[in-house]
Write a protein that holds these residues in place. Sequence first.
Motif, mmCIF file in Angstrom:
data_model
loop_
_atom_site.group_PDB
_atom_site.id
_atom_site.type_symbol
_atom_site.label_atom_id
_atom_site.label_comp_id
_atom_site.label_asym_id
_atom_site.label_seq_id
_atom_site.Cartn_x
_atom_site.Cartn_y
_atom_site.Cartn_z
ATOM 1 N N GLY A 176 -26.996 17.834 57.774
ATOM 2 C CA GLY A 176 -26.137 16.792 57.227
ATOM 3 C C GLY A 176 -26.868 15.772 56.393
ATOM 4 O O GLY A 176 -26.326 14.711 56.073
ATOM 5 N N CYS A 177 -28.105 16.026 56.026
ATOM 6 C CA CYS A 177 -28.885 15.067 55.247
ATOM 7 C C CYS A 177 -29.132 15.645 53.858
ATOM 8 O O CYS A 177 -29.830 16.638 53.724
ATOM 9 N N HIS A 178 -28.519 15.039 52.861
ATOM 10 C CA HIS A 178 -28.662 15.529 51.495
ATOM 11 C C HIS A 178 -29.708 14.670 50.792
ATOM 12 O O HIS A 178 -29.381 13.758 50.032
ATOM 13 N N ALA A 179 -30.964 14.945 51.065
ATOM 14 C CA ALA A 179 -32.034 14.055 50.626
ATOM 15 C C ALA A 179 -33.099 14.796 49.842
ATOM 16 O O ALA A 179 -34.284 14.580 50.045
ATOM 17 N N GLY A 239 -38.177 -2.302 42.237
ATOM 18 C CA GLY A 239 -37.945 -2.740 43.604
ATOM 19 C C GLY A 239 -38.758 -1.967 44.630
ATOM 20 O O GLY A 239 -39.661 -1.189 44.297
ATOM 21 N N ALA A 240 -38.430 -2.187 45.906
ATOM 22 C CA ALA A 240 -39.153 -1.555 47.006
ATOM 23 C C ALA A 240 -38.170 -1.045 48.057
ATOM 24 O O ALA A 240 -38.474 -1.022 49.239
ATOM 25 N N GLU A 241 -36.991 -0.609 47.604
ATOM 26 C CA GLU A 241 -35.970 -0.160 48.541
ATOM 27 C C GLU A 241 -36.212 1.283 48.952
ATOM 28 O O GLU A 241 -36.636 2.112 48.146
ATOM 29 N N GLY A 242 -35.966 1.587 50.211
ATOM 30 C CA GLY A 242 -36.123 2.949 50.709
ATOM 31 C C GLY A 242 -35.280 3.169 51.942
ATOM 32 O O GLY A 242 -34.264 2.487 52.148
ATOM 33 N N LEU A 243 -35.697 4.100 52.774
ATOM 34 C CA LEU A 243 -34.966 4.394 54.002
ATOM 35 C C LEU A 243 -35.931 4.762 55.112
ATOM 36 O O LEU A 243 -37.102 5.087 54.862
ATOM 37 N N ILE A 244 -35.453 4.685 56.340
ATOM 38 C CA ILE A 244 -36.168 5.238 57.489
ATOM 39 C C ILE A 244 -35.404 6.467 57.941
ATOM 40 O O ILE A 244 -34.193 6.395 58.212
ATOM 41 N N TRP A 245 -36.082 7.593 57.988
ATOM 42 C CA TRP A 245 -35.474 8.827 58.484
ATOM 43 C C TRP A 245 -35.933 9.044 59.920
ATOM 44 O O TRP A 245 -37.111 9.242 60.196
ATOM 45 N N SER A 258 -31.083 12.794 62.344
ATOM 46 C CA SER A 258 -31.446 13.160 60.979
ATOM 47 C C SER A 258 -30.319 12.986 59.974
ATOM 48 O O SER A 258 -30.571 12.846 58.778
ATOM 49 N N ALA A 259 -29.071 12.985 60.437
ATOM 50 C CA ALA A 259 -27.942 12.858 59.515
ATOM 51 C C ALA A 259 -27.621 11.411 59.169
ATOM 52 O O ALA A 259 -26.792 11.155 58.304
ATOM 53 N N SER A 260 -28.301 10.467 59.841
ATOM 54 C CA SER A 260 -27.961 9.048 59.638
ATOM 55 C C SER A 260 -29.214 8.218 59.400
ATOM 56 O O SER A 260 -29.619 7.414 60.257
ATOM 57 N N PRO A 261 -29.853 8.400 58.244
ATOM 58 C CA PRO A 261 -31.035 7.584 57.950
ATOM 59 C C PRO A 261 -30.661 6.112 57.811
ATOM 60 O O PRO A 261 -29.511 5.770 57.505
ATOM 61 N N GLU A 262 -31.626 5.231 58.056
ATOM 62 C CA GLU A 262 -31.417 3.791 57.919
ATOM 63 C C GLU A 262 -31.702 3.414 56.473
ATOM 64 O O GLU A 262 -32.851 3.397 56.036
ATOM 65 N N LEU A 263 -30.654 3.102 55.729
ATOM 66 C CA LEU A 263 -30.756 2.887 54.293
ATOM 67 C C LEU A 263 -31.025 1.420 53.958
ATOM 68 O O LEU A 263 -30.825 0.520 54.773
#
Length: 214
Positions: A141-144, A168-174, A179-184
Amino acid sequence: MCLDVKDVPQDVVLPRGWEKFGLGLEVGPVYPDGWNSFSNEFSTVISLFSECLLGTVLLLGDAVEMAYVFHDGKSFYYYVGGAPVEGRAVEGFQLERLPGRLQDFYREVHDGYTFFPARSMGPQCLCDQSRISDLVDEDGGCHAENWITVFSNGGGDYVAVEADKHAGAEGLIWWHEDSASPELGIDIFEVMNAWMGIFLEDTKSREELIAGNY
């Protein structure tokens, strides 16, 4: 291993800014000046250098690397930083695909600065980076496909950035357990700085080690 610049073989060319290194409790630690440009992004890391870093040594092998030495009162901790990239491409991913400020770190400070030997808890070497989509099952479920890892916590979780998004410096925590809900929408430097500080929070200061108060 070289403990002093005078020990470096004449045929070894040191990266720019690596002319000074060494170990010692009595004097302030020596490390590459490039870190000073990242006092905002890595404030906790640089504070640890000032208080707890015992020094740096040069590692000579297939590549020239710098080891940072810490102690928690029981054993030594080592971080290892690779030579700055200085514009070259690295197999797997190109430096130019990362956010601009992170590119600056790889060019000015280190190609990776991670806990040894796990190669985690710091900005990954470019050759260790991967795509988040490679870490999940097809039905995860992760389209990354476009997310590139830049930091591993050693437990299966990663900080990642979107390729070719330079501002910028925006990213996510996987999180590998979700795995289907990374912290954006995270600030990658804020998270990396905090996690590195937590990892070394038991490190003793040079004053404590000298006094034996631990």
